[in-house]
Design a protein around this motif. Structure first.
Motif, PDB file in Angstrom:
ATOM      1  N   ILE A   1       0.925  -1.154   0.054  1.00  0.00           N
ATOM      2  CA  ILE A   1      -0.131  -0.085   0.073  1.00  0.00           C
ATOM      3  C   ILE A   1       0.771   1.197   0.097  1.00  0.00           C
ATOM      4  O   ILE A   1       0.639   2.299  -0.794  1.00  0.00           O
ATOM      5  N   ASP A   2       1.883   1.268   0.859  1.00  0.00           N
ATOM      6  CA  ASP A   2       2.778   2.250   0.893  1.00  0.00           C
ATOM      7  C   ASP A   2       3.560   2.582  -0.629  1.00  0.00           C
ATOM      8  O   ASP A   2       3.698   3.852  -0.766  1.00  0.00           O
ATOM      9  N   ALA A   3       4.075   1.636  -1.262  1.00  0.00           N
ATOM     10  CA  ALA A   3       4.640   1.706  -2.254  1.00  0.00           C
ATOM     11  C   ALA A   3       3.631   2.256  -3.333  1.00  0.00           C
ATOM     12  O   ALA A   3       4.215   3.020  -4.294  1.00  0.00           O
ATOM     13  N   ALA A   4       2.610   1.577  -3.448  1.00  0.00           N
ATOM     14  CA  ALA A   4       1.232   2.242  -4.442  1.00  0.00           C
ATOM     15  C   ALA A   4       1.191   3.697  -4.168  1.00  0.00           C
ATOM     16  O   ALA A   4       1.030   4.380  -5.168  1.00  0.00           O
ATOM     17  N   ILE A   5       0.735   4.121  -2.835  1.00  0.00           N
ATOM     18  CA  ILE A   5       0.626   5.404  -2.661  1.00  0.00           C
ATOM     19  C   ILE A   5       1.938   6.430  -2.877  1.00  0.00           C
ATOM     20  O   ILE A   5       1.694   7.398  -3.331  1.00  0.00           O
ATOM     21  N   ALA A   6       3.181   5.995  -2.757  1.00  0.00           N
ATOM     22  CA  ALA A   6       4.338   6.683  -3.248  1.00  0.00           C
ATOM     23  C   ALA A   6       4.444   6.873  -4.688  1.00  0.00           C
ATOM     24  O   ALA A   6       5.122   7.784  -5.127  1.00  0.00           O
ATOM     25  N   ALA A   7       3.838   5.919  -5.428  1.00  0.00           N
ATOM     26  CA  ALA A   7       3.936   5.932  -6.735  1.00  0.00           C
ATOM     27  C   ALA A   7       2.767   6.716  -7.440  1.00  0.00           C
ATOM     28  O   ALA A   7       2.891   6.941  -8.841  1.00  0.00           O
ATOM     29  N   LEU A   8       1.921   7.512  -6.792  1.00  0.00           N
ATOM     30  CA  LEU A   8       0.838   8.065  -7.266  1.00  0.00           C
ATOM     31  C   LEU A   8       1.205   9.527  -7.764  1.00  0.00           C
ATOM     32  O   LEU A   8       2.093  10.200  -7.081  1.00  0.00           O
ATOM     33  N   ASN A   9       0.799   9.871  -8.938  1.00  0.00           N
ATOM     34  CA  ASN A   9       0.974  11.515  -9.286  1.00  0.00           C
ATOM     35  C   ASN A   9       0.020  12.420  -8.362  1.00  0.00           C
ATOM     36  O   ASN A   9      -0.938  11.802  -7.797  1.00  0.00           O
ATOM     37  N   PRO A  10       0.446  13.553  -8.309  1.00  0.00           N
ATOM     38  CA  PRO A  10      -0.420  14.460  -7.431  1.00  0.00           C
ATOM     39  C   PRO A  10      -1.831  14.564  -8.189  1.00  0.00           C
ATOM     40  O   PRO A  10      -2.031  14.382  -9.385  1.00  0.00           O
ATOM     41  N   GLY A  11      -2.949  14.260  -7.273  1.00  0.00           N
ATOM     42  CA  GLY A  11      -4.291  14.209  -7.822  1.00  0.00           C
ATOM     43  C   GLY A  11      -4.479  12.779  -8.300  1.00  0.00           C
ATOM     44  O   GLY A  11      -5.668  12.546  -8.693  1.00  0.00           O
ATOM     45  N   GLY A  12      -3.767  11.944  -7.997  1.00  0.00           N
ATOM     46  CA  GLY A  12      -4.007  10.560  -8.418  1.00  0.00           C
ATOM     47  C   GLY A  12      -4.737   9.567  -7.693  1.00  0.00           C
ATOM     48  O   GLY A  12      -4.824   9.882  -6.384  1.00  0.00           O
ATOM     49  N   SER A  13      -5.083   8.408  -8.040  1.00  0.00           N
ATOM     50  CA  SER A  13      -5.873   7.770  -7.048  1.00  0.00           C
ATOM     51  C   SER A  13      -5.784   6.125  -6.889  1.00  0.00           C
ATOM     52  O   SER A  13      -5.061   5.733  -8.040  1.00  0.00           O
ATOM     53  N   LEU A  14      -5.614   5.371  -5.948  1.00  0.00           N
ATOM     54  CA  LEU A  14      -5.244   4.264  -5.724  1.00  0.00           C
ATOM     55  C   LEU A  14      -6.784   3.315  -5.492  1.00  0.00           C
ATOM     56  O   LEU A  14      -7.623   3.859  -4.675  1.00  0.00           O
ATOM     57  N   HIS A  15      -6.936   2.576  -6.350  1.00  0.00           N
ATOM     58  CA  HIS A  15      -8.275   1.786  -6.390  1.00  0.00           C
ATOM     59  C   HIS A  15      -8.038   0.213  -6.122  1.00  0.00           C
ATOM     60  O   HIS A  15      -7.023  -0.545  -6.464  1.00  0.00           O
ATOM     61  N   ILE A  16      -8.628  -0.201  -4.678  1.00  0.00           N
ATOM     62  CA  ILE A  16      -8.497  -1.523  -4.476  1.00  0.00           C
ATOM     63  C   ILE A  16      -9.770  -2.308  -4.042  1.00  0.00           C
ATOM     64  O   ILE A  16     -10.574  -1.811  -3.814  1.00  0.00           O
ATOM     65  N   ALA A  17      -9.736  -3.566  -4.488  1.00  0.00           N
ATOM     66  CA  ALA A  17     -10.708  -4.466  -4.265  1.00  0.00           C
ATOM     67  C   ALA A  17      -9.935  -5.860  -3.989  1.00  0.00           C
ATOM     68  O   ALA A  17      -8.942  -6.112  -4.391  1.00  0.00           O
ATOM     69  N   ASP A  18     -10.805  -6.221  -2.524  1.00  0.00           N
ATOM     70  CA  ASP A  18     -10.091  -7.481  -2.054  1.00  0.00           C
ATOM     71  C   ASP A  18     -11.247  -8.084  -1.292  1.00  0.00           C
ATOM     72  O   ASP A  18     -12.181  -7.606  -1.168  1.00  0.00           O
ATOM     73  N   PHE A  19     -10.807  -9.432  -0.735  1.00  0.00           N
ATOM     74  CA  PHE A  19     -11.892 -10.050  -0.006  1.00  0.00           C
ATOM     75  C   PHE A  19     -12.009  -9.072   1.475  1.00  0.00           C
ATOM     76  O   PHE A  19     -10.975  -8.548   1.999  1.00  0.00           O
ATOM     77  N   GLY A  20     -13.414  -8.992   1.759  1.00  0.00           N
ATOM     78  CA  GLY A  20     -13.448  -8.606   3.042  1.00  0.00           C
ATOM     79  C   GLY A  20     -13.379  -9.521   4.207  1.00  0.00           C
ATOM     80  O   GLY A  20     -13.077 -10.518   4.292  1.00  0.00           O
ATOM     81  N   GLN A  21     -14.519  -9.175   5.240  1.00  0.00           N
ATOM     82  CA  GLN A  21     -14.273 -10.209   6.653  1.00  0.00           C
ATOM     83  C   GLN A  21     -15.721 -10.652   6.391  1.00  0.00           C
ATOM     84  O   GLN A  21     -16.033 -11.369   7.537  1.00  0.00           O
ATOM     85  N   GLN A  22     -16.546 -10.782   5.256  1.00  0.00           N
ATOM     86  CA  GLN A  22     -17.797 -11.357   5.382  1.00  0.00           C
ATOM     87  C   GLN A  22     -18.548 -11.249   6.739  1.00  0.00           C
ATOM     88  O   GLN A  22     -19.309 -11.893   7.182  1.00  0.00           O
TER      89      GLN A  22
END
Length: 222
Positions: free
Chosen positions: A136-157
């Motif tokens: 997560i930290d590596a992805a945030i660091a790789a975002l351009n200003p104004g960019g967005s990180l989109h995540i989909a994954d298993f929840g906790q049901q």
């Protein structure tokens, strides 16, 4: 890539050497929310989109169909999976995406010749990355200003029967998949630290979690 990364890469290559040939067919029945994440992305014309843990390239191919002008990039720690992605996205003379073998927890946009990315996708990959918070930290660091990180994954049901949750988690464990119970908490903390906006929601009564982290266009003063 450190020793832990090399070990993880070997495990993924071993697991997907044969699975990659029927991966997309089987995963469509239980990796819910991926198409919603993609269609809600709405990249601007010419925007750069990176998928971290792109696997067979299934999501990148859909992004290309939905947003033909987007510039696509993908990285994965498994060379076996990238072989399938390359055939799908770049076969037959197509140049659908730039692909690289890289560790999700330690990568530099410069390997693609980019300073950063307008959109980064993590689709059902955090539950397979041992050091998922570093990813997560590596992805945030790789975002351009104004960019967005989109995540989909298993929840906790959380709104499904406990018997279903136990059975699902037991089955996922066979494939080295661990739903991240603290995913929303970690994203909330990162957003607070960085002055970012965060959207969160559960789908399928908590079967899957979706999140979008929006990096500010202008740096927030400490």
């Amino acid at each position: 890539m450190g020793n832990a990364g090399i070990s993880h890469a070997r495990r993924m290559d071993h697991m997907y050497r044969y699975q990659r040939h029927f991966y997309d067919l089987t995963r469509k029945y239980y990796l819910f929310g991926r198409d919603t994440l993609i269609r809600d992305m709405q990249p601007s014309p010419g925007a750069s989109v990176l998928e971290v843990g792109c696997g067979t390239g299934r999501n990148l191919a859909l992004i290309k169909r939905c947003f033909p002008s987007a510039r696509l990039f993908g990285l994965d720690i498994s060379q076996e999976m990238l072989a399938s992605a390359d055939a799908k996205l770049n076969g037959g003379g197509k140049r659908g995406a730039a692909l690289k073998v890289a560790d999700a927890t330690d990568f530099d946009p410069a390997i693609f010749g980019e300073r950063g990315f307008d959109h980064i996708v993590l689709s059902y990959s955090l539950s397979m990355i041992p050091d998922w918070q570093e990813a997560i930290d590596a992805a945030i660091a790789a975002l351009n200003p104004g960019g967005s990180l989109h995540i989909a994954d298993f929840g906790q049901q959380e709104r499904l029967p406990e018997s279903f949750r136990r059975a699902l988690h037991g089955w996922l464990n066979r494939f080295h998949v661990t739903p991240r119970e603290r995913l929303f908490d970690v994203l909330r903390d990162r957003a607070r630290q960085n002055g970012a906006d965060l959207e969160r929601r559960a789908i399928g009564r908590g079967y899957a979690w979706l999140a979008v982290y929006h990096r500010p266009a202008v740096a927030i003063a400490a």
